[in-house]
Design a protein around this motif. Structure first.
Motif, mmCIF file in Angstrom:
data_model
loop_
_atom_site.group_PDB
_atom_site.id
_atom_site.type_symbol
_atom_site.label_atom_id
_atom_site.label_comp_id
_atom_site.label_asym_id
_atom_site.label_seq_id
_atom_site.Cartn_x
_atom_site.Cartn_y
_atom_site.Cartn_z
ATOM 1 N N PRO A 27 33.230 6.990 6.029
ATOM 2 C CA PRO A 27 31.362 6.356 6.139
ATOM 3 C C PRO A 27 31.162 4.908 5.212
ATOM 4 O O PRO A 27 31.843 5.045 3.766
ATOM 5 N N VAL A 28 30.231 4.733 5.993
ATOM 6 C CA VAL A 28 28.882 3.343 5.501
ATOM 7 C C VAL A 28 28.406 3.260 6.438
ATOM 8 O O VAL A 28 27.684 4.019 7.191
ATOM 9 N N TRP A 29 27.520 2.283 5.856
ATOM 10 C CA TRP A 29 25.582 1.873 5.809
ATOM 11 C C TRP A 29 26.087 0.659 7.052
ATOM 12 O O TRP A 29 27.042 -0.200 7.063
ATOM 13 N N ALA A 30 25.413 0.887 8.030
ATOM 14 C CA ALA A 30 25.180 0.021 9.012
ATOM 15 C C ALA A 30 23.676 -0.485 9.920
ATOM 16 O O ALA A 30 23.013 0.421 9.645
ATOM 17 N N ALA A 31 23.263 -1.617 10.270
ATOM 18 C CA ALA A 31 22.790 -1.942 9.862
ATOM 19 C C ALA A 31 23.266 -2.988 11.883
ATOM 20 O O ALA A 31 24.082 -3.733 11.769
ATOM 21 N N GLU A 32 21.590 -2.392 12.678
ATOM 22 C CA GLU A 32 22.125 -3.700 13.574
ATOM 23 C C GLU A 32 21.056 -5.191 13.658
ATOM 24 O O GLU A 32 20.280 -4.801 13.586
ATOM 25 N N ASP A 33 21.335 -6.305 14.657
ATOM 26 C CA ASP A 33 20.700 -6.944 14.401
ATOM 27 C C ASP A 33 21.462 -8.516 15.594
ATOM 28 O O ASP A 33 22.346 -8.485 15.839
#
Length: 126
Positions: A27-33
């Motif tokens: 499990p990891v943090w993720a963000a879209e750009d």
């Protein structure tokens, strides 16, 4: 499923593959750009080492412990390890999404390591 399904989730399970093909989920943090999903992890983590050998990944919406609910969005993709400038950009993208939580993790790590940030950005294309 769309990229936004993963971007809205607080955690995603990033599955990388060992040399023998065995999947390993984390499990990891993720963000879209810009149509890319960005992940931030320790530079010495096994997932970074596995990605150097095999860029295939699977991304699945999960909780903080990596538990995946029935019917959770999931997608196959490829990942690439980012250089120092790319990692700095990932840090900004994640800081926008996670605000104080991100800085609570990032700054103590930097101070403890005398200004060195032992993290690597990963760009995932689905």
């Amino acid at each position: 499923m769309t990229l936004q399904d993963f971007a809205r989730s607080e955690y995603v399970s990033l599955t990388t593959y060992r040399k023998d093909g065995t999947p390993v989920a984390t499990p990891v943090w993720a963000a879209e750009d810009g149509g890319v999903l960005y992940v931030w992890t320790r530079s010495d983590s096994w997932k970074v080492k596995r990605l150097r050998n095999d860029s295939r990944v699977r991304v699945t919406v999960c909780d903080v412990r990596g538990r995946i609910a029935d019917g959770a969005p999931s997608a196959e993709g490829t990942a690439r390890i980012l250089d120092r400038d790319g990692t700095a950009a990932v840090r900004k993208v994640l800081a926008r999404k996670y605000t104080w939580k991100f800085w609570l993790v990032d700054w103590p790590a930097m101070v403890a390591r005398l200004g060195k940030r032992p993290h690597t950005g990963i760009a995932v294309t689905l």
